[in-house]
Design an enzyme around this catalytic site. Structure first.
Site: not given
Lengths: 367, 367
Positions: A91-94, A145, A187, A214, A264, A302, A304, A307, A333
């Site tokens: 990400d931009s850090g914004g 941004d 934004q 945002g 994300d 599941c 994984c 599990c 999991h």
């Protein structure tokens, strides 16, 4: 970088695509786990590979403060530093400058802020954000941004849209790498008119991908859904679309419905560390006494590592005893759940039954 | 259970052996990592297998208090509960009752104590220790002993030896399982005469293995070395010998020299969590600033997952940022170091060059 849409849902905006970066190819819609400090908390790169993670997110703000982007560059870049051969988005850090740092002061040039670690003073503007991200060397990078707080009034958000566009232009000017794909960020807070204005301005600059920023800042699901649905039509159909910081499974379904390709969120990993596990039948709080002698896996459907090897009783014991293994097994999991959920979404799009899948999922999970 | 000595060193008491339990075979001298609460801290069973761990130790005291031996038995025993198919040794709980619990009161029957978790009152005597260990279902189990504090006067230790023998007889009477191997424990503090007395009494009862308890409690290395060397001759040569709670690599070399076959210690795992790493060139404190940009692995001679994937710089970053992955990667390395160290010891015994190996090791590591 190459992005192409491979299937479109006939009854919603949902679409399936393929993203190729210098570190591999992944299918969209995709979920990117968050590796804030150069590690997805509690997991090793090997764990991520086994969970079929193809792309993860790292935070520019955190890595800039510690251990520093210069150090990471000198050690061969973020992929080498954290021993991760898949794709990375920074990400931009914004967002973190606004949500984590103290005493931030916004000017036309960028943001002066105090580190949440030691109170030291720093400045990040669009040029700095691009330089930090160049040094980190992620495959996908974000324009710097101005992320308005929530709630924010019209005038504040109008100015935030203006700054975001101004900074986006500078980011584009500073961007010279073929190996990094730069996304512009739209934004506009919860104001449809400002979202449209921001989208038109950002799109006119010609980025390789577009993000909606945002959101997931405190607004309700219906508001978020409305903003996403209103904004996506202003984004070019051929470019990838990323809904930042979202979210719960139902939010992801909303986003996919509107035509979002990338997501994300810290939810699967953070919830895991708090003992909140995702299952096909809804959430499971592993500390509950009813699991003390429950020999079943967290989710019988599941596959994984957690599990297939451990009972709810053992996971509860680890969690109550604050054993480090608890955090890893829970995270394995939850991440497996999210990655599997995205696989199911993509398959339903390809088979043109996404709307039915969404309906069935929301009914089963009670969302 | 089967134990046989396969090689003997011609110039020291060192010996190589083979131990077969219902959960596999392992070579001795062996190091057993400590999995106090049914997990070797920060590691999964899969990590232990990859580190070539064949046998681990779990603590009766901790598992009795939480989650309870009855619960573990109902869930199929400790192996099934923690998903570990290798061998397990449980201690008797004696040492922890003395070192961790509050307000302990010793009688002829056993020990009344308060839980370190919630202050609740409990009683464990030899019958209880055997019943708890039967329920847990470890392959190797220990008689309930009275572990004298350090320092302790002659009269205290003499009484401790008396109680230990009295309780050992009861443990033998209660022991009816063919699938669990019961070890007797020799006490006697730092008094040679009492060590001999305890050893003679315990050995006369005919256990399947013998442990030296009450060491590594604060005494210096020379004292420990002397006590071990004086006591081992009273133990039958055909039975396995276990030096409880020991220790540092140099302590293990001392023990092997005296003819000890089995060791356990929290050192490699606890040190890992504190950022103290073992290397062939001595200890390495990963937080030191000199490693901030050090792209080398912790130990260039090490083939563990940590050393083959991550730099000192990355491990330092994880440790400084208190990332959960730090504890796991450090533990993987330290355990790999210990397991490799034991492999080297065994090989040197087979090739009849243990004394030279010990000498070279102590010189290289500066011990």
């Amino acid at each position: 970088m190459e992005f192409k849409v491979t299937h479109r849902c006939s009854t919603s905006g949902a679409r399936r695509g393929q993203f190729t970066t210098p570190h591999g190819r992944f299918e969209t819609p995709v979920f990117m786990p968050v590796g804030t400090q150069g590690t997805v908390k509690a997991l090793s790169p090997n764990d991520l590979e086994q969970a079929l993670v193809s792309v993860l997110l790292a935070n520019t703000y955190h890595l800039y403060l510690r251990p520093g982007h210069g150090l990471i560059e000198r050690l061969g870049g973020l992929h080498h530093f954290m021993s991760w051969n898949g794709s990375i988005l920074t990400d931009s850090g914004g967002y973190q400058v606004y949500s984590l740092s103290k005493l931030r002061k916004i000017s036309e040039q960028g943001v002066t802020f105090q580190s949440h670690l030691d109170g030291s003073t720093h400045f990040i503007g669009p040029r700095e954000a691009m330089e930090i991200q160049r040094a980190l060397g992620a495959d996908l990078i974000m324009a710097f941004d101005e992320c308005a707080p929530y709630p924010a009034n019209y005038d504040y958000v109008r100015n935030s849209v203006r700054l975001t566009s101004q900074w986006a232009r500078i980011c584009l000017e500073c961007h010279h790498s073929d190996s990094q794909t730069l996304f512009g960020i739209v934004q506009g807070g919860m104001f449809s008119e400002l979202r449209e204005k921001s989208a038109r301005e950002i799109v006119s600059m010609g980025f390789e991908g577009y993000a909606l920023g945002g959101l997931s800042v405190g607004e309700d699901r219906a508001t978020r859904q409305q903003i996403v649905h209103e904004t996506v039509p202003f984004l070019p159909a051929a470019k990838p679309r990323y809904l930042m910081g979202v979210g719960k499974p139902e939010d992801i379904l909303d986003g996919v419905t509107a035509g979002i390709d990338m997501f994300d969120c810290v939810l699967p990993t953070r919830n895991a560390r708090n003992g909140a596990l995702f299952t096909t039948h809804g959430p499971l709080a592993i500390k509950n006494a009813c699991y003390a002698e429950d020999d079943r896996p967290v989710d019988e459907h599941c596959s994984c590592y957690t599990c297939t090897h451990f009972s709810r009783a053992y996971l509860r014991h680890l969690f109550m005893a604050k054993e480090l293994l608890a955090y890893r097994l829970n995270t394995i999991h939850n991440l497996h759940y999210y990655i599997g959920f995205m696989t199911d979404i993509r398959q339903s799009i390809r088979e043109d039954r996404f709307v039915e899948f969404r309906q069935a999922f929301l009914e089963q999970s009670g969302s």
